[in-house]
Scaffold this motif. Sequence first.
Motif, PDB file in Angstrom:
ATOM      1  N   PHE A 166      -4.803   8.217   2.756  1.00 15.76           N
ATOM      2  CA  PHE A 166      -4.424   9.539   3.239  1.00 15.76           C
ATOM      3  C   PHE A 166      -4.556   9.547   4.758  1.00 15.76           C
ATOM      4  CE2 PHE A 166      -5.944  11.618  -0.970  1.00 15.76           C
ATOM      5  CZ  PHE A 166      -4.789  11.168  -1.581  1.00 15.76           C
ATOM      6  N   LYS A 167      -3.463   9.869   5.442  1.00 17.81           N
ATOM      7  CA  LYS A 167      -3.462   9.851   6.906  1.00 17.81           C
ATOM      8  C   LYS A 167      -2.932  11.165   7.461  1.00 17.81           C
ATOM      9  CE  LYS A 167      -4.879   5.574   7.229  1.00 17.81           C
ATOM     10  NZ  LYS A 167      -6.219   5.264   7.787  1.00 17.81           N
ATOM     11  N   SER A 168      -3.428  11.530   8.623  1.00 13.83           N
ATOM     12  CA  SER A 168      -2.918  12.705   9.333  1.00 13.83           C
ATOM     13  C   SER A 168      -1.743  12.285  10.203  1.00 13.83           C
ATOM     14  CB  SER A 168      -4.017  13.313  10.210  1.00 13.83           C
ATOM     15  OG  SER A 168      -3.470  14.258  11.112  1.00 13.83           O
ATOM     16  N   LYS A 190       9.116   1.553   3.308  1.00 14.39           N
ATOM     17  CA  LYS A 190      10.004   2.584   2.781  1.00 14.39           C
ATOM     18  C   LYS A 190       9.341   3.935   2.994  1.00 14.39           C
ATOM     19  CE  LYS A 190      12.732   3.617  -1.347  1.00 14.39           C
ATOM     20  NZ  LYS A 190      13.288   2.942  -2.528  1.00 14.39           N
ATOM     21  N   ILE A 191      10.090   4.916   3.463  1.00 13.56           N
ATOM     22  CA  ILE A 191       9.542   6.241   3.687  1.00 13.56           C
ATOM     23  C   ILE A 191      10.258   7.245   2.793  1.00 13.56           C
ATOM     24  CG2 ILE A 191      11.061   6.662   5.680  1.00 13.56           C
ATOM     25  CD1 ILE A 191       8.703   8.336   6.849  1.00 13.56           C
ATOM     26  N   LEU A 201       4.665   8.253   1.900  1.00 15.48           N
ATOM     27  CA  LEU A 201       5.037   9.513   1.267  1.00 15.48           C
ATOM     28  C   LEU A 201       4.731  10.646   2.230  1.00 15.48           C
ATOM     29  CD1 LEU A 201       3.651   8.996  -2.356  1.00 15.48           C
ATOM     30  CD2 LEU A 201       5.845   8.277  -1.391  1.00 15.48           C
ATOM     31  N   LEU A 202       5.770  11.244   2.773  1.00 22.55           N
ATOM     32  CA  LEU A 202       5.626  12.326   3.742  1.00 22.55           C
ATOM     33  C   LEU A 202       5.981  13.636   3.056  1.00 22.55           C
ATOM     34  CD1 LEU A 202       5.100  13.366   6.560  1.00 22.55           C
ATOM     35  CD2 LEU A 202       7.380  12.643   7.237  1.00 22.55           C
ATOM     36  N   LYS A 205       0.840  -1.206   0.000  1.00 23.70           N
ATOM     37  CA  LYS A 205       0.000   0.000   0.000  1.00 23.70           C
ATOM     38  C   LYS A 205       0.867   1.245   0.000  1.00 23.70           C
ATOM     39  CE  LYS A 205      -0.361  -0.522   5.015  1.00 23.70           C
ATOM     40  NZ  LYS A 205      -1.252  -0.819   6.143  1.00 23.70           N
ATOM     41  N   ILE A 206       0.210   2.364  -0.271  1.00 21.71           N
ATOM     42  CA  ILE A 206       0.853   3.674  -0.222  1.00 21.71           C
ATOM     43  C   ILE A 206       0.138   4.509   0.832  1.00 21.71           C
ATOM     44  CG2 ILE A 206       1.402   5.785  -1.497  1.00 21.71           C
ATOM     45  CD1 ILE A 206       1.291   4.119  -4.073  1.00 21.71           C
ATOM     46  N   ILE A 207       0.874   4.992   1.799  1.00 20.45           N
ATOM     47  CA  ILE A 207       0.314   5.874   2.832  1.00 20.45           C
ATOM     48  C   ILE A 207       0.848   7.274   2.584  1.00 20.45           C
ATOM     49  CG2 ILE A 207       0.233   6.402   5.296  1.00 20.45           C
ATOM     50  CD1 ILE A 207       0.404   3.434   5.865  1.00 20.45           C
TER      51      ILE A 207
END
Length: 461
Positions: free
Chosen positions: A364-366, A405-406, A381-382, A303-305
């Motif tokens: 999409f996360k806070s 991975k970030i 992805l930050l 997944k992508i966060i």
Amino acid sequence: MTDDGIKHYVLDTNILLHEPLAFLNFDEHNVIIPMVVLEELDNIKDRQKDVSRDARVAIRALEEALHDATPEQITEGVPLTRVSGEHQAVGHLSIFPDFQLRQQEAVISLNENDHRIIQSALEVQRHKAPEQVILVTKDINMRLKAKGAGVKQVEDYRTDQLIDDIKLLTKGFYQFPGNFWEQVKDVESEQDGRETYHYVPLDIFTTPFPNEYLLDETDSFAARVESYDSKRVKIQDIGRERLMSQRAWGVSPKNIYQAMGMKALLDPTLDLVILTGPAGCGKTLLALASALEQVVEQGLYEKIIVTRSTPEIGESIGFLPGTEEEKMAPWLAAITDSLEVLHKNDENMESSLNYIMNKANIQFKSINFMRGRSIQNAIVLLDETQNLTASQLKTIITRCGAGTKIVCSGNLAQIDSYYLTALTSGLTYIVERFKNYHGGATVNLNGVVRSPLAQYAEENL
């Protein structure tokens, strides 16, 4: 100033919110905390915001330092050596009863908490003269007000500042003048499958870092630092043509800087990639395209966060209606814009976007809800990391579990926080802290590719 050189530091509330144990970082000097700071911490600790945790940590730490002390001892100063843990503090901690100043004629109004802190610093300065008294605050405007009110020394809190000039910040690549191979007198090469490695002398480098990219002024040479010892540096020969021929989700690099960034993003051995650079250099688009390539096409992650700071320094999003993802939508428009760019030529773009959102499991996360989580098998992805503090970035990075991975991206010229500068931003902090980390890479995407208008604005405004 006394012979022993002991100084007295008066701390603003934002110092303890920025770093709850900051009062232990002043070595042999004394720390003074005005009573109004404790009042502000008490008001903040029960708020439904990320900063409330830092307030509670600061309160507990202060309680540990001052427990069993008499009121007289707290006013005069309690030795910080009584605080457990690893620290070098050997000075004293005291609470200044600034409420007593309310009964006096003050040259500035005491209606605001900032003014009470400034008045406390002035009173300590008068009482401790000729010893040095320094007000420490991250609020730029308060530093100006304090100097105008008569506080002789006002400083920012800089223990998290690792460099003195932003020009010294690691770019993630080094460009040699002229031709690289003309500067190499001794080289040993080896082949490992499809990869070619060279061992070159250390003395031709300034300071090599793991995964640092190497360029020269020719159109062919490009390499990456694999490892090094006291005499030699092992570099991977990549070549510019090979770098520029990469593709991820239909996207190809437009310049050598994007090519180096894409190489790092697609490298499965790297679990941290930091992208810096001006607006329009392609940070978000490259990160998203590479993430989709590795999740959907290669199946390396599940997944992508996607998360980012909000203009309130990562505080409340509660005033917005809807679910967490709906609340975050306004802040993450850059991601949805990039998705549209990647699929603008599809026959039905809206259907494509919905399909990809589900196929890649994009969430999409806070950052408020990242604490306490353990993220597994994902690409995080930050975005907009220049607005985060070092402690906030630590909170997020330490959430990354196995197979995660970030990607941290940000522009140090676009800091929205009242308390951060390019030198004290969490983005600057992690670039410097992780430059020797073998599982990470930093790339400064030097050059605006969004449009001629954006490039001109970046260079001239």
